[in-house]
Motif scaffolding. Structure first.
Motif, PDB file in Angstrom:
ATOM      1  N   LEU A   1       1.793   1.381  -4.029  1.00 10.95           N
ATOM      2  CA  LEU A   1       0.720   1.376  -5.027  1.00 10.95           C
ATOM      3  C   LEU A   1      -0.387   2.332  -4.606  1.00 10.95           C
ATOM      4  CD1 LEU A   1       0.443  -2.460  -5.739  1.00 10.95           C
ATOM      5  CD2 LEU A   1       1.916  -0.768  -6.849  1.00 10.95           C
TER       6      LEU A   1
ATOM      7  N   LEU B   1      -3.389   1.014  -8.889  1.00 11.66           N
ATOM      8  CA  LEU B   1      -4.508   0.114  -8.623  1.00 11.66           C
ATOM      9  C   LEU B   1      -5.537   0.166  -9.743  1.00 11.66           C
ATOM     10  CD1 LEU B   1      -5.000   0.571  -4.768  1.00 11.66           C
ATOM     11  CD2 LEU B   1      -3.776  -1.234  -5.985  1.00 11.66           C
TER      12      LEU B   1
ATOM     13  N   ALA C   1      -7.713  -2.013  -0.323  1.00 11.66           N
ATOM     14  CA  ALA C   1      -6.881  -0.808  -0.328  1.00 11.66           C
ATOM     15  C   ALA C   1      -7.132   0.073   0.886  1.00 11.66           C
ATOM     16  CB  ALA C   1      -7.141  -0.004  -1.613  1.00 11.66           C
TER      17      ALA C   1
ATOM     18  N   HIS D   1      -3.093  -5.090  -2.349  1.00 13.79           N
ATOM     19  CA  HIS D   1      -1.822  -4.474  -2.739  1.00 13.79           C
ATOM     20  C   HIS D   1      -0.600  -5.341  -2.450  1.00 13.79           C
ATOM     21  CE1 HIS D   1      -3.491  -2.429   0.994  1.00 13.79           C
ATOM     22  NE2 HIS D   1      -2.599  -3.261   1.478  1.00 13.79           N
TER      23      HIS D   1
ATOM     24  N   ASN E   1       0.806  -1.218   0.000  1.00 16.10           N
ATOM     25  CA  ASN E   1       0.000   0.000   0.000  1.00 16.10           C
ATOM     26  C   ASN E   1       0.841   1.271   0.000  1.00 16.10           C
ATOM     27  OD1 ASN E   1       0.578  -0.494   2.932  1.00 16.10           O
ATOM     28  ND2 ASN E   1      -0.681   1.327   3.184  1.00 16.10           N
TER      29      ASN E   1
END
Length: 352
Positions: A130, A135, A262, A224, A127
């Protein structure tokens, strides 16, 4: 790592490297690094120098060994063997290549353990690395991948979970929270409790309504940490790893999972959720629609595909809503409880 395990790993490692280099590896010096450890399995990176028969210069290498012990996920007792079978059956080579799995060099199994020796894939992941652009790119490729699989892939493989994850997720988490939601919960808004109870009461009809959605192969855990953006020779390939939750499910399930993973399992500001929601879902649907015509330009039934706000909410509630309620009730951190409420409120917001 004890001496016995070192020798066992060295023997297997030598074989895996022989397969990797397509040559006889006669000796190897290596070190290991745990990438992920747990009670039911672990993932380690092995790296070092491989001596190849007939060559004077040792070859550097990196690879990953994933060891999975037998365990019984609720309602899915064969999950621990699934990724092994995906490789063992040769399915990896038949999958659409918009999303890649690491190359496998060696497979091992025993009564209660599977082991996969595979390529180490370096790249952006997690996380912190990305954000919404990456994403959304992953969502687009996921849409193309799943539309292609719907059209061309096998739908009766015995090692793939046969039922949509949204059904099992609802059964599991509604089972945990139905009694909790039957009465006021401290700090939990009554309006949210009423909405969730209404979804629970109408769950049979809602689940039945999903049957009109195209079915495809779902990875079942698109977050992620399982996405790796690998850049090589000026091109970026997206790898999706960890397929033990893979099953036949509805188009759109994995897109909602990608969105929720996410936020649920990160420290992202929930205020970003509307932006992530719009970009991830839009990119996924756009990817699906790329497969909407055959070679003669004739539209294929089911591929004028989009996810309405109603469908997004319904998939979210049945897959994630009750899981978040459970997290709210049993989490001790006040800030995390607030995050749970913010996510629920944003995802359950009505159109307009």
């Amino acid at each position: 790592m004890n001496a016995l395990n070192i020798e066992l790993n060295k023997k297997s490692l030598t074989q895996a490297l022989s397969n990797k280099f397509n040559a006889v590896v006669c000796d190897v010096e290596f070190s290991s690094e745990v990438l992920q450890g747990g009670t039911v399995g672990d993932v380690s990176k092995l790296f070092g120098q491989a001596k190849i028969q007939g060559e004077t210069t040792a070859q550097p290498f990196e690879l990953v060994v994933k060891t999975q012990k037998q365990w019984d996920r609720s309602g899915d007792p064969q999950c621990w063997r699934r990724e092994y079978e995906i490789y063992h059956s040769g399915l990896v080579a038949k999958l659409p290549q918009e999303l890649k799995l690491p190359q496998c060099y060696l497979l091992e199994e025993s009564t209660d353990t599977t082991r996969i020796w595979m390529a180490y894939v370096d790249g952006l992941t997690g996380n912190k690395a990305l954000n919404v652009a990456e994403l959304a790119d992953a969502a687009y490729q996921l849409g193309v991948f799943q539309a292609k699989y719907h059209l061309q892939g096998e739908m009766n493989l015995p090692y793939i979970r046969s039922y949509p994850a949204v059904r099992s997720s609802f059964d599991l988490w509604w089972g945990y929270t139905e009694a909790l939601l039957s009465k006021p919960i401290e700090g939990f808004p009554e309006a949210l409790r009423a909405i969730l109870n209404n979804y629970g009461m109408h769950s049979k009809d809602l689940l039945g309504s999903f049957d009109v959605l195209p079915r495809t192969l779902c990875q079942g855990d698109v977050h992620h940490d399982n996405l790796i953006f690998n850049k090589s020779l000026g091109e970026t390939s997206i790898y999706l790893i960890d397929w033990d939750s893979a099953g036949y499910g509805f188009m759109g399930e994995d897109a909602v999972d990608l969105l929720m993973e996410a936020f649920i399992y990160s420290d992202r500001d929930p205020a970003l959720l509307p932006e992530y929601r719009h970009k991830i879902i839009e990119a996924y649907c756009r990817g699906v629609r790329t497969q909407g015509f055959n070679g003669q330009g004739i539209k294929i039934k089911g591929f004028d595909f989009y996810m309405s706000e109603t469908l997004i909410r319904e998939l979210f509630v049945l897959s994630w809503g009750f899981r978040i309620v459970d997290r709210y009730v049993y989490h001790e951190d006040a800030a995390e409880k607030r995050r749970c409420l913010e996510i629920l409120e944003m995802m359950l917001k009505e159109e307009g």
